[in-house]
Design a protein around this motif. Structure first.
Motif, mmCIF file in Angstrom:
data_model
loop_
_atom_site.group_PDB
_atom_site.id
_atom_site.type_symbol
_atom_site.label_atom_id
_atom_site.label_comp_id
_atom_site.label_asym_id
_atom_site.label_seq_id
_atom_site.Cartn_x
_atom_site.Cartn_y
_atom_site.Cartn_z
ATOM 1 N N LEU A 8 -161.468 -24.114 -25.921
ATOM 2 C CA LEU A 8 -160.364 -24.253 -24.974
ATOM 3 C C LEU A 8 -159.766 -22.891 -24.649
ATOM 4 O O LEU A 8 -159.443 -22.604 -23.487
ATOM 5 C CB LEU A 8 -159.293 -25.181 -25.552
ATOM 6 C CG LEU A 8 -158.032 -25.373 -24.703
ATOM 7 C CD1 LEU A 8 -158.369 -26.180 -23.463
ATOM 8 C CD2 LEU A 8 -156.960 -26.042 -25.504
ATOM 9 N N THR A 11 -162.083 -21.017 -22.281
ATOM 10 C CA THR A 11 -162.095 -21.496 -20.898
ATOM 11 C C THR A 11 -160.761 -21.257 -20.195
ATOM 12 O O THR A 11 -160.745 -20.976 -19.010
ATOM 13 C CB THR A 11 -162.435 -22.998 -20.841
ATOM 14 O OG1 THR A 11 -161.493 -23.716 -21.613
ATOM 15 C CG2 THR A 11 -163.833 -23.249 -21.343
ATOM 16 N N LYS A 12 -159.668 -21.377 -20.914
ATOM 17 C CA LYS A 12 -158.340 -21.171 -20.316
ATOM 18 C C LYS A 12 -157.688 -19.966 -20.977
ATOM 19 O O LYS A 12 -156.926 -20.083 -21.930
ATOM 20 C CB LYS A 12 -157.479 -22.414 -20.493
ATOM 21 C CG LYS A 12 -158.086 -23.611 -19.813
ATOM 22 C CD LYS A 12 -157.174 -24.783 -19.810
ATOM 23 C CE LYS A 12 -157.891 -25.908 -19.112
ATOM 24 N NZ LYS A 12 -157.019 -26.841 -18.519
ATOM 25 N N LYS A 13 -157.970 -18.803 -20.470
ATOM 26 C CA LYS A 13 -157.505 -17.552 -21.071
ATOM 27 C C LYS A 13 -156.001 -17.361 -20.941
ATOM 28 O O LYS A 13 -155.421 -16.562 -21.660
ATOM 29 C CB LYS A 13 -158.248 -16.380 -20.463
ATOM 30 C CG LYS A 13 -159.724 -16.426 -20.780
ATOM 31 C CD LYS A 13 -160.391 -15.145 -20.434
ATOM 32 C CE LYS A 13 -161.868 -15.223 -20.633
ATOM 33 N NZ LYS A 13 -162.336 -15.333 -21.968
ATOM 34 N N GLU A 14 -155.343 -18.075 -20.062
ATOM 35 C CA GLU A 14 -153.895 -17.940 -19.917
ATOM 36 C C GLU A 14 -153.132 -18.530 -21.100
ATOM 37 O O GLU A 14 -151.941 -18.295 -21.265
ATOM 38 C CB GLU A 14 -153.422 -18.575 -18.609
ATOM 39 C CG GLU A 14 -153.633 -20.074 -18.506
ATOM 40 C CD GLU A 14 -154.973 -20.465 -17.903
ATOM 41 O OE1 GLU A 14 -155.145 -21.660 -17.647
ATOM 42 O OE2 GLU A 14 -155.826 -19.599 -17.684
ATOM 43 N N LEU A 15 -153.804 -19.298 -21.955
ATOM 44 C CA LEU A 15 -153.165 -19.862 -23.139
ATOM 45 C C LEU A 15 -153.123 -18.880 -24.315
ATOM 46 O O LEU A 15 -152.373 -19.104 -25.262
ATOM 47 C CB LEU A 15 -153.887 -21.137 -23.582
ATOM 48 C CG LEU A 15 -153.763 -22.335 -22.642
ATOM 49 C CD1 LEU A 15 -154.565 -23.501 -23.187
ATOM 50 C CD2 LEU A 15 -152.326 -22.712 -22.457
#
Length: 86
Positions: A8, A11-15
């Motif tokens: 996760l 895939t979602k580097k903003e997290l």
């Protein structure tokens, strides 16, 4: 679960910053709790072992995390009452 968690994050580097800030806040909160538990005399776990813990506090040692220009002087009336009650 850890594989899906890292997947996760990939895939979602903003997290990643959110995870970093929340993790550091949690570590800081636990670290300060442990610091207060072992180094502060006003944090008490066992109340039944010492029913009057305020009698053992050293008044010359600061109790706050940050103390600026604090001078302690004993109050004569309280000291005389303390001597009479013992």
């Amino acid at each position: 679960m850890s594989a899906s968690f890292f997947q996760l994050l990939r895939t979602k580097k903003e997290l990643i910053p959110l995870f970093g800030v929340v993790s550091s806040a949690a570590v800081g909160a636990v670290a300060f709790s442990v610091y207060s538990l072992f180094s502060k005399s006003d944090v008490i776990i066992n109340k039944s072992g010492n029913p009057e813990p305020w009698e053992t506090i050293d008044p010359t040692r600061p109790q706050k995390l940050l103390t600026i220009h604090q001078k302690w002087k004993p109050i004569e009336e309280l000291e005389s009452v303390k001597k009479l009650t013992k």
